[in-house]
Structure formats: C-alpha cells, structure tokens
Design an enzyme around this catalytic site. Structure first.
Site, PDB file in Angstrom:
ATOM      1  N   ASP A 297       0.848  -1.200   0.000  1.00  0.00           N
ATOM      2  CA  ASP A 297       0.000   0.000   0.000  1.00  0.00           C
ATOM      3  C   ASP A 297       0.886   1.253   0.000  1.00  0.00           C
ATOM      4  O   ASP A 297       0.927   1.988   0.990  1.00  0.00           O
ATOM      5  CB  ASP A 297      -0.916  -0.018   1.234  1.00  0.00           C
ATOM      6  N   CYS A 337      -2.866   4.560  -4.766  1.00  0.00           N
ATOM      7  CA  CYS A 337      -3.739   5.686  -4.413  1.00  0.00           C
ATOM      8  C   CYS A 337      -3.388   6.884  -5.298  1.00  0.00           C
ATOM      9  O   CYS A 337      -3.638   8.026  -4.938  1.00  0.00           O
ATOM     10  CB  CYS A 337      -3.625   6.029  -2.937  1.00  0.00           C
TER      11      CYS A 337
END
Ligand code: SAH
Length: 394
Positions: A297, A337
């Site tokens: 992530d 993201c």
C-alpha cells in the site's frame, strides 16, 4: 460579480458537471483568491458559479451549475447537510468516518473526517479557504461536535498559493484518539499523524484482508507501507502467526506497536521494520523468505497523469517483488492511491509484474476506497484508490 469567459468550445466539461476549469480554457477574466465568479461560455451562456484560484492551473472550482443558486452561508450549510445525510444512510460501523470528500461532495478542496466527537478538516483550495469560518460554524452546528482541528498542511494547498495552517479552529482537547474499526482498537494522533491522522479510505479493505488471512489460514504475513499497522492488526485478528510490518516512519511504527498491544496480541507475533520497502523486499528474496499474504500500500507515486510513466515502473517493480515473495496459494493485496494511475493501467502494471516475476496469478477481487469516500459520476478523478487481490497459483 466577476465573470470568467471561456474560450470557444471549452464549455463541454462544465456542461457535463465536471467541477474544474483549467487556466488554458479561459479567454478572459480573473478574480481574487477564493472569490466567487460566474463562468460563462464564449457565447455568454451561464455555466457555473465557482471559486477562483488565481495561482493554480485549476483556475476555477465550481460550486454550482444552477444559475439560481446563491453562494452564501446557506449554500454551504445545505451542501454540508447533504454530505452528512449520505454518511448517515451508509451507517458506517466505526467512530472514524469521512464526512466530506471534496469535489465528490460538491465542496472542492474540503476534507472533513470525524473521529468520535472531534472533527478534523483540510482546506486545500482558495474557495473553501475563503469560506473557512462559515464552514467551521456550520460543521459544529450540524454535527454537534464541540471541537474542530485544522490539518491544512498538504502539498496540494501550495498549488493554490496557500500556506500550511494547523491547529484548533473551534474548541480544543486532546489530539490522541482511539479509533474502532471491525472491532479493533487503533490509536492515532490527529495533529501528528498522516493526513487527518489515519487512512480511513482503507477501512473495508482491512476487513477483507482479515477475512482472507482467516479463510486461507495464512501464517506468515508481510505488511508493506504499514503506517500505524492497520493491516497488521487485521492479519493478527485473522489468526496470522507472524506479521512483519515495514514503514520508513518511526512514529508510525511506534503507534503500530502500541496498536498490536492495544488489541491484546502478543508482541512476539509482530515484527516492525523501520526500513525502505524496496530494499527490504530484495533482502527477503535473497534470504529466501516467503509469505502467505502480502500487502503493498505505497504512498501516492503519481499525483497526476504526468507522473504516470515513472510511477508505473515503480509500481511494477514493487509488485514483481511482492509476487515473487508469495508462497503458492498465497494472496497479494496490492494498491495504488495515485490519481494519475487509472484502474485499467493498474491492472496492466500488476499483470506485467506477474509476467516478469514468472508467477501466474488469479485476480480474486477488485478493491476501492470505502464508501464514505464516494466517487461521483461527474468527477472520475474521485476514483483515486484502487486495489487488487491476487492469488498466486499453486
Ligand atoms: N496501509 C496503511 C497506509 C499506508 S500510507 C494503512 O492502512 O493505514 C503509506 C506509508 O508508506 C506511510 O506510512 C509512509 O511512511 C510509508 N512509506 C513511504 N515511502 C516508504 C518507503 N520507501 N519505505 C517504507 N515506507 C514508506
């Protein structure tokens, strides 16, 4: 009222209710930072009311596409009310909820997160900056929360020519907070933490991760870019034997250690590495280590499409290493993201990482941001967070 007139043919995106007007689309007109302007087509047709950001490439952000709307305190109150009503309908089972998600809630540049009875806000554009007091008062009134903390220290604020601003805007109190999510307890600090203190957008994915770890009986888990260990706690809750968390932020890892303890897990099941992820993954490969579940992530590697090419290489490399480190039958939870990397491109990047790694994988699920971070039909840029659950073929 100042008028901004567009160049011929540049009215199309506003007609489709996309809220941004780029500097290159403007034929004439300007205004002060945050001042309300009327945007007209080249032919003089009304298109939108918006806020001017004289220093930004995104020169105007639209408040409304309805000529009858007045941009005043009542407008902000009713727009905030609509955002709050959506969250109420969602019924999110946590005391940490995103109440306002910028453009997707009709309030470009405004983020509001609620942690218990404390609100944390980011004002990242001139428009919301100019209406800050009105917005703060309306938020206090509508939510009943006694305090509001400002975390306007993001880099996007600089693009609007605004200086960082942090501190209590209304009321005051402790900045440490204990979040509850999926029955776990997670400590955070709204003044010191990243963003407003926590990555609320990954709430659902952390729950899904716990479920996979449990169902597949994953023993060895690796959480890369762990921040305060949300996915690590998820893995431990799912029954993992050993979880390794890697982050380059010492304070985040200290909080991760506290979060493991807060949930009653034995510290012996958790290894925390203050290190660079890329270097650590290479070292694990050299050492012949393997994992049953891995989370990747990383922070935003491509803020805009202009950075996409370089970022794509970085994502591919990370995913190649991640896939190589998986045991057959293990799962990779991989995310981006970056607004500049779309769903399709991310899929392609992970696919080619698999080819480079010599690993065949099955995509079990696509993941996105939690629903309190909505995407609207008119604003595709709202879909910034995307993820894939990939199982390495046995
Ligand atoms: N998964 C987390 C959020 C991750 S945010 C959650 O669910 O809460 C990205 C994290 O990556 C940040 O904590 C940042 O400190 C860390 N980071 C950024 N670059 C890094 C690098 N090169 N190596 C290790 N960690 C890094």
């Amino acid at each position: 009222m100042k008028v901004i007139r567009l160049k011929p043919g540049k009215e199309r995106s506003l007609l489709r209710r996309h809220p941004w007007v780029f500097d290159g689309a403007i034929a004439k007109g300007s205004a002060d930072p945050g001042e309300t302007v009327r945007v007209d087509s080249h032919e003089g047709q009304f298109l939108a009311w918006g806020a001017c950001s004289p220093e930004s490439r995104i020169r105007v952000r639209a408040w409304s596409f309805d000529q009858a709307t007045r941009i005043d305190a009542a407008f902000f109150r009713s727009t905030l009310q609509r955002a709050l009503a959506l969250r109420e309908r969602l019924g999110i089972a946590s005391n940490g909820v995103r109440l306002v998600h910028g453009e997707s809630d009709g309030l470009p540049g405004l983020i509001v997160d609620r942690y218990g009875d404390t609100l944390v806000t980011q004002f990242t554009a001139c428009g919301v900056e100019r209406w800050k007091d009105v917005i703060a008062d309306a938020l206090i009134e509508l939510t009943g929360c006694p305090r509001l903390y400002e975390r306007s220290d993001t880099s996007s604020r600089e693009l609007d020519g605004l200086k960082p601003a942090t501190g209590w805007l209304r009321g005051d109190g402790p900045t440490a907070f204990e979040l509850e999510e999926h029955g776990w307890r997670l400590g955070l600090d709204i003044a010191q933490g990243h963003k407003t203190g926590y990555y609320l957008d990954q709430r659902d994915s952390r729950g899904i991760f716990r479920d996979h770890v449990q169902r597949l009986g994953c023993r060895e888990v690796l959480n890369c870019f762990s921040y305060t260990g949300g996915f690590s706690v998820a893995a431990l809750a799912g029954g993992a034997g050993q979880v390794t968390s890697i982050d380059s932020s010492g304070p985040a890892l200290a909080q991760a250690a506290a979060n493991v303890a807060l949930n009653g897990f034995d510290a012996g099941r958790s290894t925390l590495l203050d290190a660079d992820v890329n270097a650590s993954l290479r070292r694990f490969l050299d050492e012949g280590r393997r994992f049953d579940a891995i989370v990747l992530d990383p922070p935003k590697l491509a803020p805009t499409a202009a950075h996409a090419e370089r970022a794509a290489r970085a994502y591919k490399d990370l995913n190649r290493l991640g896939l190589k480190l998986l045991n057959p039958g293990g799962v990779l939870f991989t995310f981006s993201c970056s607004g500049g990397i779309g769903v399709e491109l991310f899929h392609k990047i992970v696919a080619s990482a698999g080819i480079d790694a010599g690993v065949d994988g099955a995509i079990l699920q696509r993941l996105g941001g939690a629903p309190d971070h909505p995407m609207t039909l008119a604003f595709p840029e709202g879909e910034y967070l995307k993820g894939l659950v990939v199982m390495r073929q046995a």
